[in-house]
Write a protein that holds these residues in place. Structure first.
Motif, short mmCIF file in Angstrom:
data_model
loop_
_atom_site.label_atom_id
_atom_site.label_comp_id
_atom_site.label_asym_id
_atom_site.label_seq_id
_atom_site.Cartn_x
_atom_site.Cartn_y
_atom_site.Cartn_z
N ALA A 117 0.84 -1.21 0.00
CA ALA A 117 0.00 0.00 0.00
C ALA A 117 0.87 1.25 0.00
O ALA A 117 1.97 1.25 0.57
CB ALA A 117 -0.89 0.00 1.22
N PRO A 118 0.38 2.32 -0.59
CA PRO A 118 1.10 3.59 -0.49
C PRO A 118 1.25 3.99 0.98
O PRO A 118 0.39 3.70 1.81
CB PRO A 118 0.18 4.58 -1.23
CG PRO A 118 -0.67 3.73 -2.11
CD PRO A 118 -0.84 2.44 -1.39
N THR A 119 2.33 4.67 1.30
CA THR A 119 2.61 5.00 2.70
C THR A 119 1.58 5.95 3.31
O THR A 119 1.48 6.03 4.54
CB THR A 119 4.03 5.59 2.86
OG1 THR A 119 4.17 6.71 1.98
CG2 THR A 119 5.09 4.54 2.53
N ILE A 120 0.79 6.61 2.50
CA ILE A 120 -0.27 7.46 3.05
C ILE A 120 -1.31 6.62 3.81
O ILE A 120 -1.98 7.12 4.71
CB ILE A 120 -0.93 8.34 1.97
CG1 ILE A 120 -1.76 9.45 2.64
CG2 ILE A 120 -1.77 7.49 1.01
CD1 ILE A 120 -2.17 10.56 1.71
N ILE A 121 -1.40 5.34 3.50
CA ILE A 121 -2.31 4.46 4.24
C ILE A 121 -1.80 4.29 5.67
O ILE A 121 -2.58 4.26 6.62
CB ILE A 121 -2.49 3.11 3.52
CG1 ILE A 121 -3.07 3.33 2.11
CG2 ILE A 121 -3.37 2.17 4.34
CD1 ILE A 121 -4.41 4.05 2.07
N ASN A 122 -0.48 4.20 5.85
CA ASN A 122 0.09 4.18 7.20
C ASN A 122 -0.27 5.47 7.94
O ASN A 122 -0.62 5.43 9.12
CB ASN A 122 1.61 4.03 7.16
CG ASN A 122 2.05 2.72 6.58
OD1 ASN A 122 2.12 2.59 5.37
ND2 ASN A 122 2.35 1.76 7.42
#
Length: 181
Positions: A117-122
């Protein structure tokens, strides 16, 4: 014999009541479909899911929108490439979901980038209290599956109640309804 039969009927009746109560809790649970979509593909799936499941919808937006140049995975210096190389990267959110506490089930959708997943999900997960909620991923991808993302998130956030996710590339209404059951 009558006492045994009576006891058995009572136990079955209680089990039936418990099952009905659990089904009512699931029917009455409040559901949120959240998503990050850089090109619109994941957004289209999220909108179909929210409609099919009678769920609320929230877009996970970066504070700084991604440009086409930012998304160029062939350029090692593009914003997305740099973020994905740095596992501690947490792109800022445009806004938080202010009412997330009212939801029991939270779907999180994203495109697969670099097999996860893109780190913006973190950023989204770390910015919201998801403890006690059922969290379910869905993803879109041109060539990868969701297993890498699920493995990464289960390891990074073991305190969350994860349910199995699914890759949803151009899903039918039937597939979406089955997934959301």
């Amino acid at each position: 014999m009558k006492k045994v039969l009576f006891t058995l009927l009572c136990v079955l009746g209680l089990a039936s009541c418990a099952q009905a109560q659990k089904q009512n809790e699931v029917k009455n649970s409040k559901t949120l479909v959240t998503y990050f979509s850089a090109t619109g593909t994941t957004k289209a799936v999220a909108e179909k899911m929210a409609k099919a499941g009678g769920a609320d919808l929230f877009e996970i937006e970066p504070a700084q929108k991604y440009t086409d140049a930012d998304l160029d995975w062939r350029n090692k210096q593009s914003r997305s490439s740099v973020e994905m190389k740095d596992k501690s990267s947490r792109p800022a959110l445009k806004q938080k979901c202010g009412n997330i506490s009212q939801y029991d089930v939270v779907y999180i959708g994203f495109p697969i980038w670099w097999n996860t997943a893109p780190t913006i999900i973190n950023t989204f997960i770390e910015s919201h209290d998801l403890k006690g909620k059922t969290v379910i991923f869905f993803a879109t991808s041109g060539g990868n599956d969701i297993t890498g993302a699920e493995k990464n998130f289960r390891a990074a956030y073991p305190e969350l109640n994860w349910a199995p996710g699914r890759l949803l590339n151009s899903p039918s209404d039937k597939e979406i309804k089955e997934f959301m059951k």
